[in-house]
Design an enzyme around this catalytic site. Sequence first.
Site, mmCIF file in Angstrom:
data_model
loop_
_atom_site.group_PDB
_atom_site.id
_atom_site.type_symbol
_atom_site.label_atom_id
_atom_site.label_comp_id
_atom_site.label_asym_id
_atom_site.label_seq_id
_atom_site.Cartn_x
_atom_site.Cartn_y
_atom_site.Cartn_z
ATOM 1 N N THR A 180 0.841 -1.192 0.000
ATOM 2 C CA THR A 180 0.000 0.000 0.000
ATOM 3 C C THR A 180 0.881 1.248 0.000
ATOM 4 O O THR A 180 2.094 1.162 0.196
ATOM 5 C CB THR A 180 -0.921 0.013 1.227
ATOM 6 O OG1 THR A 180 -0.105 0.058 2.414
ATOM 7 C CG2 THR A 180 -1.793 -1.238 1.274
ATOM 8 N N GLU A 324 -5.657 -3.872 -2.040
ATOM 9 C CA GLU A 324 -6.207 -5.068 -1.403
ATOM 10 C C GLU A 324 -7.324 -5.735 -2.203
ATOM 11 O O GLU A 324 -7.758 -6.831 -1.829
ATOM 12 C CB GLU A 324 -6.760 -4.709 -0.013
ATOM 13 C CG GLU A 324 -5.724 -4.190 0.963
ATOM 14 C CD GLU A 324 -5.581 -2.668 0.976
ATOM 15 O OE1 GLU A 324 -5.217 -2.104 2.018
ATOM 16 O OE2 GLU A 324 -5.837 -2.041 -0.086
ATOM 17 N N LYS A 433 -16.962 16.437 10.125
ATOM 18 C CA LYS A 433 -18.092 16.357 11.038
ATOM 19 C C LYS A 433 -18.405 17.753 11.563
ATOM 20 O O LYS A 433 -17.676 18.312 12.380
ATOM 21 C CB LYS A 433 -17.794 15.414 12.196
ATOM 22 C CG LYS A 433 -19.033 15.113 13.043
ATOM 23 C CD LYS A 433 -18.770 14.004 14.038
ATOM 24 C CE LYS A 433 -20.064 13.617 14.763
ATOM 25 N NZ LYS A 433 -19.855 12.518 15.726
ATOM 26 N N TRP A 438 -22.423 14.994 8.769
ATOM 27 C CA TRP A 438 -21.252 14.695 7.956
ATOM 28 C C TRP A 438 -21.257 15.488 6.663
ATOM 29 O O TRP A 438 -22.276 15.601 5.991
ATOM 30 C CB TRP A 438 -21.187 13.208 7.639
ATOM 31 C CG TRP A 438 -20.956 12.332 8.831
ATOM 32 C CD1 TRP A 438 -21.855 11.489 9.412
ATOM 33 C CD2 TRP A 438 -19.748 12.213 9.591
ATOM 34 N NE1 TRP A 438 -21.298 10.857 10.488
ATOM 35 C CE2 TRP A 438 -19.990 11.279 10.627
ATOM 36 C CE3 TRP A 438 -18.488 12.804 9.506
ATOM 37 C CZ2 TRP A 438 -19.028 10.924 11.557
ATOM 38 C CZ3 TRP A 438 -17.521 12.443 10.436
ATOM 39 C CH2 TRP A 438 -17.789 11.514 11.444
#
Length: 534
Positions: A180, A324, A433, A438
Amino acid sequence: MTIPGLMQQTPLVIKTIFDRMRTIYGDGYVISPERRITYAELGERVLKVCSALKELGIQPGDRVGTFAFNSTRHLELYYAVPLMGAVLHTINVRLFPEQITYITNHAEDKLIFFDADLAPQLTDVAGDLHTVEGYVRMGEGSSDDGLAPVHDHDELVAQSLPIAELPDVDENAACGLCYTSGTTGMPKGVLYSHRAQWLHAVVSCMADHAAYTQADRIFPIVPLFHAFGWGLPYAAPLTGAELVFHGADNSPQTIGRIIDDEEVTVAAAVPTIWKELLPLLDRGDVKATTLKRLIVGGSASPRSLIAAYDRHGINLIQGWGMTETGPLACLSKPRRQHRGLSDDELLDLRAKTGTIFSGLEARICGPDGSELPWDGKQAGELEVRGPFIASAYYNDDTSDDKFHDGWLRTGDMAVVEPDGYFKIVDRAKDLVKSGGEWISSVELECALLAHPDIRDAAVVGMPSKKWDERPVAVVVPAGETPPNLTSIRDFLTGKVAKWWLPDEVVVVDEIPKTSVGKIDKKAIRSDLAGIELP
């Protein structure tokens, strides 16, 4: 136990893709700055590289690193290393030296093939690479003093005969290793099996997914060291689609010239590449008369960018995936139920993430881990599982935080429609937030990028005494006069909720990006630390 009458249990291994590439599609071409050769010629070189690997002591299970950009030589290794039962580790050349050192040692690479121009980078860390026994230089370039022993790739090929016999390889054996990008902590390894990459290639080529065919000439601008080149080194040759590589130069001028000169039909890259190419298309400097489809991933494509390429007759297809996930795992392509939508409605749809690839399962989960309904309203963390989804990180004790019961926690927050068409609204860590509600930084960025005076944009949440967090827009001007907060808020009014409007605008020359071209929000937050919001 074999039950009479059942189909043959033929192993799903890279060799079957290799054999099809060099025989049935042997007249197809691979084109890169150093040479243009047919798939049959490439196959001959691959078998010679296999002999060279054997002479250099590579055994099944050994890890062979590459430190290189996109080229035919790099593609040879995508086949030669797995054919020998070894594991191809594509090292991201854009990582920091300490990260390169870490992943090379963690992978226990035995041999590293490197682009000659990248020798200085490798020399800087060579003294700390504990398992590397030798290096192979690809091409001519900078001095490789400090690397020993060093062999020359083309000389090895010239001196070798095609290998007479390849080892038998189990389909569940590892063929590739990719790490990654390491945006939080050190990079983590994802081990790909032959079976997983074989299935990913087949599924990618399905008509409802990427739909590659032997009539295509595919241009992977995405580096081959990034998420295993999005699977293109295997998916393209599987169907006979030709491949075009550009080396290390990804300037808009070079990209445009290659698209025109080589009659590219499909290209794959992060949105930044297509933002930078667009002015050349608009001016007519690049014609792109053969270019039909763009596969775009790494981050969300703004609706305005999709519309801009529509004007040139080029279909920009939003993709999604992770190291992944094999890697490419979703494309946004309208389906049967979307017939009859207006052009504007279709643009809204195409800006979403799309439908998960066949063979994979997806769901969204709430903070307590419970599965949320597909109602197009509730957002939850996207989880996926399937035959080319990782089940754990390679040799890493922290896997339990990311994997459970066969499911991969992606870290992406998504909303799913009842028909399974979904939209990633943000990374969980990047949501803003504000007052208990959100705000999607991704959606706000896409809206900002439609502003005529903004070339690039990022949104991060910064602390607010009253609202916990409020959005701050970081923008790169498109011209000499930068937009101000008032003009940006006026432009966004009616396009996003009023309480989403940014509280501050910061003008910069460039948006910091990670090693794989994503916005580096960790760096932005660090740069903005201490900012006081009105």
